[in-house]
Scaffold this active site. Structure first.
Site, mmCIF file in Angstrom:
data_model
loop_
_atom_site.group_PDB
_atom_site.id
_atom_site.type_symbol
_atom_site.label_atom_id
_atom_site.label_comp_id
_atom_site.label_asym_id
_atom_site.label_seq_id
_atom_site.Cartn_x
_atom_site.Cartn_y
_atom_site.Cartn_z
ATOM 1 N N LYS A 105 0.875 -1.170 0.000
ATOM 2 C CA LYS A 105 0.000 0.000 0.000
ATOM 3 C C LYS A 105 0.913 1.220 0.000
ATOM 4 O O LYS A 105 1.648 1.468 0.961
ATOM 5 C CB LYS A 105 -0.915 -0.006 1.217
ATOM 6 C CG LYS A 105 -1.935 1.117 1.221
ATOM 7 C CD LYS A 105 -2.834 0.994 2.450
ATOM 8 C CE LYS A 105 -3.916 2.053 2.464
ATOM 9 N NZ LYS A 105 -4.777 1.914 3.669
ATOM 10 N N LYS B 163 -2.183 -1.294 -3.929
ATOM 11 C CA LYS B 163 -3.041 -0.112 -3.789
ATOM 12 C C LYS B 163 -2.152 1.126 -3.769
ATOM 13 O O LYS B 163 -1.199 1.157 -2.987
ATOM 14 C CB LYS B 163 -3.854 -0.217 -2.494
ATOM 15 C CG LYS B 163 -4.815 0.941 -2.258
ATOM 16 C CD LYS B 163 -5.586 0.743 -0.953
ATOM 17 C CE LYS B 163 -6.552 1.906 -0.724
ATOM 18 N NZ LYS B 163 -7.299 1.750 0.532
#
Length: 335
Positions: free
Chosen positions: A203, A257
């Site tokens: 992330k 992400k």
């Protein structure tokens, strides 16, 4: 003597299979179908609530009852799984985010209600602390420092509460070191060996999360940045190391992400590991496309499908997207 194109290429012409619609379809390498889609939604308190999110035009925050109704419709369209995110009221937030373990928080109430009505749809829940903290961070903040081990303990307890409520997959987005192993151990020790873990393996500390933070009510709370625990956007090898570590700790699947700016990372993960890989088309990716389409600056339908195909081409087995319901409706009309 000037040679013709056929003589140069050995009579090969790549355009032959592009001439007709049927031939283009016949040789198409990647396809988007409803099985690729995970619908990301937002939850809020109340009954009968559909509250528009200003920075995400076309996306609403649903009360639990409406969210269940909407998920039943998504299930009818064939969407295989849903990922809810909660906008909890301010009065439950604490420095430690301990409300994550409460059976009555929004995520857990939604999980129980959903499984009563639709046990056959997959439920993917996030065990990060940011919806529950007064400071908007994914972990416990003390004197300006995120406490890794204390955060991991709370996150593992929250994941167990979500499993008890009915979650099928725990997807920890906090990026604390060791959280996958702690979640796996805690689930196994309490009889939830079949609950899977979809790790936000990488992330990134990205500029593309602001509308999401608006939606869950943490944008104005966030104190400082998340650079000390999210991955630097400049680092690809570090992302691979994060993914490898999560697999060693027991992750079943990996997620990247944001999505579109990190397709190279998705591709490298798919080339390196033989596990399912997912991409998250995050809130700003959604908003930019939606606004451009609304203003007629792009062909929205075509652009959305093109980008989803890029996810697939990079190696995604599934895509988390706020467009999932709309795309599923479109695909349903075509069948």
């Amino acid at each position: 003597m000037v040679r013709t194109i056929d003589e140069i290429t050995g009579s090969r012409r790549m355009r032959r299979m592009r001439k007709f619609d049927w031939s283009r379809r016949l040789v198409r390498e990647n396809h988007i179908n409803v099985d690729d889609l995970i619908w990301t939604i937002f939850l809020c308190e109340g009954t009968g609530i559909r509250q528009p999110i200003e920075s995400m035009p076309g996306v609403d925050c649903f009360s639990v009852d409406v969210a269940v109704e909407q998920t039943l419709q998504a299930m009818e369209l064939g969407i295989p799984a849903i990922a809810p995110f909660a906008r909890e009221p301010a009065n439950i937030k604490t420095e430690s985010g301990s409300y994550i373990v409460d059976p009555e928080n929004l995520t857990n109430r939604f999980a129980r209600e959903l499984k009563k009505h639709a046990p056959g749809i997959g439920l993917i829940t996030d065990a990060a602390l940011d919806p529950y903290t007064t400071h908007g961070h994914d972990g416990i903040l003390h004197n300006g420092v995120i406490l890794n081990d204390e955060s991991v303990e709370m996150i593992a307890q929250g994941a167990l509460a979500q499993a008890r409520a009915g979650a099928d997959i725990i997807a920890p987005s906090d990026m604390m070191d060791g959280r996958v192993g702690a979640i796996r151990d805690n689930l196994d020790a309490n009889g939830f060996q079949d609950v899977a873990i979809l790790s936000y393996a990488a992330k990134f500390s990205s500029a593309f999360y602001k509308p999401y933070r608006d939606a869950i009510g943490t944008a104005h709370l966030l104190k400082g940045s998340k650079n000390t625990y999210y991955v630097d956007p400049a680092n690809a090898v570090e992302a691979l190391r994060e993914a490898r570590q999560d697999l060693l700790e027991g992750a079943d699947m990996l997620m990247i992400k944001p999505g579109l700016p990190y397709l190279d990372i998705i591709y490298r993960l798919k080339e390196t590991f033989t596990v399912p890989i997912f991409g998250y088309q995050v809130s700003s990716e959604y908003t930019m496309l939606k606004i451009a389409a609304t203003n007629g600056w792009i062909d929205g339908k075509q652009a959305i499908m093109e980008i989803l195909l890029a996810f697939k081409r990079a190696g995604c087995d599934g895509i988390l997207t706020y467009f999932a319901f709309d795309i599923a409706e479109k695909l349903h009309r075509l069948t």
